[in-house]
Design an enzyme around this catalytic site. Structure first.
Site, PDB file in Angstrom:
ATOM      1  N   TYR A 143       0.819  -1.216   0.000  1.00 35.76           N
ATOM      2  CA  TYR A 143       0.000   0.000   0.000  1.00 35.76           C
ATOM      3  C   TYR A 143       0.855   1.269   0.000  1.00 35.76           C
ATOM      4  O   TYR A 143       0.368   2.347  -0.320  1.00 35.76           O
ATOM      5  CB  TYR A 143      -0.957   0.027   1.197  1.00 35.76           C
ATOM      6  CG  TYR A 143      -2.041  -1.029   1.154  1.00 35.76           C
ATOM      7  CD1 TYR A 143      -2.244  -1.806   0.012  1.00 35.76           C
ATOM      8  CD2 TYR A 143      -2.857  -1.270   2.238  1.00 35.76           C
ATOM      9  CE1 TYR A 143      -3.224  -2.777  -0.028  1.00 35.76           C
ATOM     10  CE2 TYR A 143      -3.840  -2.239   2.198  1.00 35.76           C
ATOM     11  CZ  TYR A 143      -4.018  -2.994   1.064  1.00 35.76           C
ATOM     12  OH  TYR A 143      -4.990  -3.961   1.025  1.00 35.76           O
ATOM     13  N   LYS A 194       3.679 -15.356   1.975  1.00 35.25           N
ATOM     14  CA  LYS A 194       3.594 -16.074   0.696  1.00 35.25           C
ATOM     15  C   LYS A 194       5.030 -16.329   0.244  1.00 35.25           C
ATOM     16  O   LYS A 194       5.443 -15.955  -0.861  1.00 35.25           O
ATOM     17  CB  LYS A 194       2.800 -15.200  -0.300  1.00 35.25           C
ATOM     18  CG  LYS A 194       2.446 -15.883  -1.615  1.00 35.25           C
ATOM     19  CD  LYS A 194       1.377 -16.951  -1.483  1.00 35.25           C
ATOM     20  CE  LYS A 194       1.155 -17.645  -2.822  1.00 35.25           C
ATOM     21  NZ  LYS A 194       0.351 -18.859  -2.693  1.00 35.25           N
ATOM     22  N   ASP A 226      -2.732 -18.325   1.311  1.00 35.21           N
ATOM     23  CA  ASP A 226      -3.868 -19.042   0.711  1.00 35.21           C
ATOM     24  C   ASP A 226      -4.386 -20.108   1.678  1.00 35.21           C
ATOM     25  O   ASP A 226      -5.592 -20.260   1.875  1.00 35.21           O
ATOM     26  CB  ASP A 226      -3.508 -19.629  -0.659  1.00 35.21           C
ATOM     27  CG  ASP A 226      -2.125 -20.244  -0.712  1.00 35.21           C
ATOM     28  OD1 ASP A 226      -1.310 -19.989   0.204  1.00 35.21           O
ATOM     29  OD2 ASP A 226      -1.832 -20.992  -1.663  1.00 35.21           O
ATOM     30  N   ASP A 250      -5.172  -7.052   5.709  1.00 34.92           N
ATOM     31  CA  ASP A 250      -6.408  -6.370   5.308  1.00 34.92           C
ATOM     32  C   ASP A 250      -7.470  -7.410   4.969  1.00 34.92           C
ATOM     33  O   ASP A 250      -8.617  -7.341   5.423  1.00 34.92           O
ATOM     34  CB  ASP A 250      -6.083  -5.490   4.083  1.00 34.92           C
ATOM     35  CG  ASP A 250      -7.183  -4.491   3.774  1.00 34.92           C
ATOM     36  OD1 ASP A 250      -8.185  -4.458   4.503  1.00 34.92           O
ATOM     37  OD2 ASP A 250      -7.038  -3.746   2.784  1.00 34.92           O
ATOM     38  N   ASP A 254     -10.723  -9.176   7.619  1.00 33.82           N
ATOM     39  CA  ASP A 254     -12.141  -9.123   7.239  1.00 33.82           C
ATOM     40  C   ASP A 254     -12.755 -10.527   7.234  1.00 33.82           C
ATOM     41  O   ASP A 254     -13.910 -10.708   7.634  1.00 33.82           O
ATOM     42  CB  ASP A 254     -12.319  -8.479   5.856  1.00 33.82           C
ATOM     43  CG  ASP A 254     -12.476  -6.965   5.958  1.00 33.82           C
ATOM     44  OD1 ASP A 254     -12.133  -6.418   7.038  1.00 33.82           O
ATOM     45  OD2 ASP A 254     -12.923  -6.330   4.996  1.00 33.82           O
TER      46      ASP A 254
END
Ligand code: NAD
Length: 360
Positions: A143, A194, A226, A250, A254
């Site tokens: 970001y 990852k 994943d 992020d 959620d």
């Protein structure tokens, strides 16, 4: 003598002003019981700030936040500002606040309340007892990484790109927050990355492993993002602290949020270096679809105020009092629409606020 705390309020957009009103009323009701006084200063952020000043995070807002003991934020954003150039979108205010206040650690608890188990879309036996803390790095990663942008080649074909980047000190400091949080909880950290594909994740895994040697009482394991996404849905009870980077956090926070049934129930804390003011805010957005209709659930905002009392002011008893008022109201079967269940009484945002005040 009573203790006085200066709080900057950032109501923002959409349902923000409605839920902030409830949280402020709750803080005001709690204050005299614990010999506290609060000096509130309301400042503009997001779309509201764009409309008034042309900028989503005016300098006065950032200054007010930096000069306060803590910041209570609601949410920003809405269709009205979606067509603005990206550097002038309401969401830029959040990035600016995080960067400007050096809030590098985001703590998002996802704990299922017994009264709301049936509001989860997952089976009772999967979610009962879930108590996860997602520790997300907040000021680095993709970001904020540079270079970034959209460019056209000589044939006019456009290319969009961002850069996922972490330095060793950035990884080390968020890892410490994760391990320290685990020490106060159930002593386990799952670091999510990852590293099978991304170099930046290989460095992440290496540094987190190195820092873990300072926390022999905490059990560390690693998981690819994943798989972690799958495990959060399949067997969420295996997690205590999930430690992860900005982008993965992020998304995972959620997903963890939805285990609890409603995004309208979840508070969060964003913390910087010790002693600097933190920002406390609900996990959800500005919910433009229900804004101004007295339908919003104010509990995530109220629980964010409780987190502020606990983490920023060390006023654990006052935080407990707010949390127990929330429990009392839920025990009595009062619900907003998003967490409504059979046999419960449906309330709007204002009535839920009144119920909380009565419980206090
Ligand atoms: P959202 O969280 O605003 O809404 C998602 C869904 O959850 C909607 O159906 C909404 O009605 C519901 N919901 C959210 N909070 C609720 C509450 N307190 N009570 C009852 N229902 C609630 O996410 P979105 O729709 O993806 O985004 C809407 C706007 O919010 C966008 O402009 C987005 O950029 C912004 N946003 C802001 C933040 C923030 O300020 N921290 C976070 C996420 C999204």
């Amino acid at each position: 003598m009573s203790k006085n705390y200066k709080i900057t309020l950032l109501p923002g957009d959409g349902i923000g002003p409605e839920i902030m009103k409830v949280a402020v009323a709750v803080l005001q009701a709690i204050a005299p019981k614990f010999d506290l006084t609060f000096a509130f200063e309301t400042a503009l952020i997001g779309g509201a700030a764009i409309d008034a000043t042309g900028h989503p995070l005016p300098d006065e807002t950032l200054q007010s936040c930096k000069n306060s003991d803590a910041v209570l934020l609601a949410a920003v954003g809405g269709d009205k500002w979606d067509s603005m150039p990206s550097h002038l979108r309401p969401e830029q205010a959040l990035l600016g606040l995080r960067g400007g206040m050096e809030l590098f650690a985001n703590l998002r608890p996802a704990q299922i309340l017994p009264q709301l188990i049936d509001a989860s879309t997952l089976k009772r036996e999967v979610v009962e007892g879930v108590d996860i803390l997602v520790v997300r790095e907040l000021t680095g990663g993709i970001y904020f990484g540079k270079p970034k942008g959209i460019v056209a080649d000589e044939n006019g074909v456009r290319r969009g790109f961002n850069t996922m980047v972490y330095t060793e000190p950035e990884i080390d400091r968020i890892a410490k927050v994760g391990f320290e949080a685990a020490q106060k909880r159930r002593g386990s950290v799952v670091s999510v990355d990852k590293s099978n594909v991304l170099d930046v994740s290989q460095l992440w895994r290496e540094r987190v492993t190195a820092i873990s040697s300072d926390y022999p009482d905490v059990k560390l394991s690693h998981m690819y993002v994943d798989n972690a996404t799958m495990q959060i849905i399949r067997n969420p009870k295996q997690f205590d602290v999930i430690l992860t980077s900005n982008l993965f956090g992020d998304i995972l926070s959620d997903a963890a949020a939805m285990l609890t049934g409603s995004i309208g129930m979840l508070p969060s804390a964003s913390l910087g270096v010790a002693g600097a003011p933190g920002v406390f805010e609900p996990v959800h957005g500005s919910a433009p679809d229900i804004a101004g209709k007295d339908l919003a659930n104010p509990l995530a905002q109220v629980l964010s105020a409780a987190m502020m009392l606990r983490y920023a002011f060390n006023e654990g008893a006052a935080a407990d009092a707010i949390e127990s008022a929330v429990n009392k109201v839920l025990d009595s079967g009062k619900r907003t629409g998003d967490i409504m269940a059979d046999g419960c009484e449906k309330l709007g945002c204002i009535a839920m606020g009144e119920a909380l005040l009565a419980a206090i």
